[in-house]
Design a protein around this motif. Structure first.
Motif, PDB file in Angstrom:
ATOM      1  N   SER A  75      18.625  -4.716   2.929  1.00  0.00           N
ATOM      2  CA  SER A  75      19.605  -4.152   4.324  1.00  0.00           C
ATOM      3  C   SER A  75      20.131  -4.019   4.379  1.00  0.00           C
ATOM      4  N   ASN A  76      21.441  -3.496   3.968  1.00  0.00           N
ATOM      5  CA  ASN A  76      21.567  -2.836   4.061  1.00  0.00           C
ATOM      6  C   ASN A  76      21.978  -0.969   3.185  1.00  0.00           C
ATOM      7  N   ASP A  77      20.758  -1.036   3.181  1.00  0.00           N
ATOM      8  CA  ASP A  77      20.760   0.539   2.919  1.00  0.00           C
ATOM      9  C   ASP A  77      21.214   1.859   3.398  1.00  0.00           C
ATOM     10  N   PRO A  78      21.575   2.160   2.862  1.00  0.00           N
ATOM     11  CA  PRO A  78      22.818   3.081   3.905  1.00  0.00           C
ATOM     12  C   PRO A  78      21.793   4.773   4.360  1.00  0.00           C
ATOM     13  N   ILE A  79      20.542   4.379   3.612  1.00  0.00           N
ATOM     14  CA  ILE A  79      19.911   5.917   3.688  1.00  0.00           C
ATOM     15  C   ILE A  79      18.534   5.732   4.758  1.00  0.00           C
ATOM     16  N   VAL A  80      18.068   4.349   3.985  1.00  0.00           N
ATOM     17  CA  VAL A  80      16.675   3.805   4.200  1.00  0.00           C
ATOM     18  C   VAL A  80      16.794   2.129   5.454  1.00  0.00           C
ATOM     19  N   ALA A  81      16.712   2.918   6.838  1.00  0.00           N
ATOM     20  CA  ALA A  81      16.897   2.032   7.950  1.00  0.00           C
ATOM     21  C   ALA A  81      15.912   0.834   7.491  1.00  0.00           C
ATOM     22  N   THR A  82      16.366  -0.311   7.927  1.00  0.00           N
ATOM     23  CA  THR A  82      15.406  -1.274   7.920  1.00  0.00           C
ATOM     24  C   THR A  82      13.957  -1.646   8.875  1.00  0.00           C
ATOM     25  N   SER A  83      14.255  -0.638   9.221  1.00  0.00           N
ATOM     26  CA  SER A  83      12.900  -0.502  10.654  1.00  0.00           C
ATOM     27  C   SER A  83      12.471   0.723   9.781  1.00  0.00           C
ATOM     28  N   GLU A  84      12.711   1.580   8.860  1.00  0.00           N
ATOM     29  CA  GLU A  84      11.979   2.214   8.046  1.00  0.00           C
ATOM     30  C   GLU A  84      10.772   1.840   7.265  1.00  0.00           C
ATOM     31  N   SER A  85      11.463   0.549   6.384  1.00  0.00           N
ATOM     32  CA  SER A  85      10.890  -0.261   5.651  1.00  0.00           C
ATOM     33  C   SER A  85      10.042  -0.610   6.005  1.00  0.00           C
ATOM     34  N   GLU A  86      10.229  -1.728   7.357  1.00  0.00           N
ATOM     35  CA  GLU A  86       9.229  -2.502   8.150  1.00  0.00           C
ATOM     36  C   GLU A  86       7.789  -1.534   8.820  1.00  0.00           C
ATOM     37  N   ASN A  87       8.270  -0.198   9.190  1.00  0.00           N
ATOM     38  CA  ASN A  87       7.603   0.191   9.495  1.00  0.00           C
ATOM     39  C   ASN A  87       6.056   1.115   8.336  1.00  0.00           C
ATOM     40  N   LEU A  88       7.193   1.041   6.940  1.00  0.00           N
ATOM     41  CA  LEU A  88       5.921   1.714   5.829  1.00  0.00           C
ATOM     42  C   LEU A  88       5.238   0.647   5.542  1.00  0.00           C
ATOM     43  N   THR A  89       5.676  -0.660   5.802  1.00  0.00           N
ATOM     44  CA  THR A  89       4.693  -1.910   5.366  1.00  0.00           C
ATOM     45  C   THR A  89       3.706  -1.975   6.714  1.00  0.00           C
ATOM     46  N   LYS A  90       3.931  -1.562   7.994  1.00  0.00           N
ATOM     47  CA  LYS A  90       2.595  -2.100   8.718  1.00  0.00           C
ATOM     48  C   LYS A  90       2.283  -0.679   8.824  1.00  0.00           C
ATOM     49  N   ALA A  91       2.194   0.495   8.395  1.00  0.00           N
ATOM     50  CA  ALA A  91       1.528   1.777   8.389  1.00  0.00           C
ATOM     51  C   ALA A  91       0.540   1.453   6.923  1.00  0.00           C
ATOM     52  N   LEU A  92       0.780   1.019   6.168  1.00  0.00           N
ATOM     53  CA  LEU A  92       0.185   1.122   4.715  1.00  0.00           C
ATOM     54  C   LEU A  92      -0.423  -0.474   4.968  1.00  0.00           C
ATOM     55  N   GLU A  93      -0.110  -1.198   5.627  1.00  0.00           N
ATOM     56  CA  GLU A  93      -0.736  -2.837   5.890  1.00  0.00           C
ATOM     57  C   GLU A  93      -2.292  -1.848   6.814  1.00  0.00           C
ATOM     58  N   SER A  94      -1.708  -1.687   8.017  1.00  0.00           N
ATOM     59  CA  SER A  94      -3.005  -0.765   8.908  1.00  0.00           C
ATOM     60  C   SER A  94      -4.557  -0.063   8.271  1.00  0.00           C
ATOM     61  N   ALA A  95      -3.720   0.675   6.230  1.00  0.00           N
ATOM     62  CA  ALA A  95      -5.110   1.275   6.061  1.00  0.00           C
ATOM     63  C   ALA A  95      -5.696   0.352   5.080  1.00  0.00           C
ATOM     64  N   GLY A  96      -5.137  -1.420   4.939  1.00  0.00           N
ATOM     65  CA  GLY A  96      -5.712  -1.929   4.482  1.00  0.00           C
ATOM     66  C   GLY A  96      -4.973  -2.578   3.368  1.00  0.00           C
ATOM     67  N   ALA A  97      -4.205  -1.999   3.156  1.00  0.00           N
ATOM     68  CA  ALA A  97      -3.402  -2.426   1.699  1.00  0.00           C
ATOM     69  C   ALA A  97      -2.480  -3.962   1.979  1.00  0.00           C
ATOM     70  N   THR A  98      -2.782  -4.973   1.364  1.00  0.00           N
ATOM     71  CA  THR A  98      -1.800  -6.406   1.372  1.00  0.00           C
ATOM     72  C   THR A  98      -0.096  -5.688   0.676  1.00  0.00           C
ATOM     73  N   VAL A  99       0.493  -5.809   1.250  1.00  0.00           N
ATOM     74  CA  VAL A  99       2.043  -5.281   0.583  1.00  0.00           C
ATOM     75  C   VAL A  99       3.066  -7.002   1.198  1.00  0.00           C
ATOM     76  N   THR A 100       3.905  -6.632  -0.041  1.00  0.00           N
ATOM     77  CA  THR A 100       4.994  -7.547   0.224  1.00  0.00           C
ATOM     78  C   THR A 100       6.366  -7.057  -0.179  1.00  0.00           C
ATOM     79  N   LEU A 101       7.138  -7.278   1.262  1.00  0.00           N
ATOM     80  CA  LEU A 101       8.076  -6.077   1.343  1.00  0.00           C
ATOM     81  C   LEU A 101       9.466  -7.958   0.981  1.00  0.00           C
TER      82      LEU A 101
END
Ligand code: MLT
Length: 203
Positions: free
Chosen positions: A152-178
């Motif tokens: 939640s306080n990663d200085p290199i990977v913004a929280t929005s990056e982790s959330e957008n990565l989750t959404k992208a993988l889910e859009s492809a049908g992956a079950t994602v645990t964030l």
């Protein structure tokens, strides 16, 4: 291109293979303890990134911290994908049971493969990963569950990056645990415990 690597075979027949992909400046030794913690019965294939940045091993080029060279990332993702196929053939591990554990730059190259190939892995553990690139043509990931460890306080990977990565993988049908922790860009024991629990039930 080839890789420096370590391969440690399991004593268990038909075991999954953990594919270890270190962060910037790391080596093939970095994630061995993590792999042993997640699944002591797995085969281990641990690679050293073959795109050096000065003295630092990486898996693909970048223009600056967090600014990925997408063309180079795609080139290496394809090349790494081919290398895994070749190693499975040469060594004899089950290609359908490969699970990458990637940290930072290593998680980003694994994420790149998840953006390019249908169900490339049995599952994937991405620790402190970014969105590798944006695409409207995601492959089919319906058989590839993914664990994302984020800070939640990663200085290199913004929280929005982790959330957008989750959404992208889910859009492809992956079950994602964030899974969120607050240890910045570092790996932490609670994160690895969560990854181990996820692996035990998802893979
Ligand atoms: C990358 O280049 O893959 C990311 O910036 C993470 C890192 O610095 O390794």
């Amino acid at each position: 291109m080839s890789y420096e690597y370590i391969y440690k075979p399991s004593t268990v027949e038909h075991a999954p293979t953990l594919l270890l992909l270190h962060g910037t400046g790391g080596t093939e030794n970095d994630l061995l303890d993590v792999a042993n913690f997640i699944d002591p019965n797995a085969n281990i294939l641990s690679l050293r990134g073959n795109e050096p940045e000065g003295p630092y091993n990486r898996f693909f080029k970048r223009h600056g911290e967090g600014n990925l060279d997408v063309e180079n990332l795609k080139f290496h993702a394809q090349d790494l994908y081919n290398f895994i196929d070749e190693m499975a053939e040469a060594i004899g591990f089950d290609r359908d049971k490969v699970v990458p554990i990637g940290y930072s730059n290593g998680a980003n190259i694994a994420g790149g493969m998840l953006h390019m190939f249908d169900n490339p892995f049995k599952g994937a553990i991405l620790l402190h990963a970014m969105v590798p690139f944006e695409t409207d043509n995601m492959p089919n990931l319906s058989k590839t569950p993914v664990f994302i460890g984020a800070g939640s306080n990663d200085p290199i990977v913004a929280t929005s990056e982790s959330e957008n990565l989750t959404k992208a993988l889910e859009s492809a049908g992956a079950t994602v645990t964030l899974h969120w922790e607050n240890y910045g860009h570092s790996l932490s024991m609670p994160e690895l415990q969560a990854a181990k629990g996820w692996y035990a039930s998802a893979v």
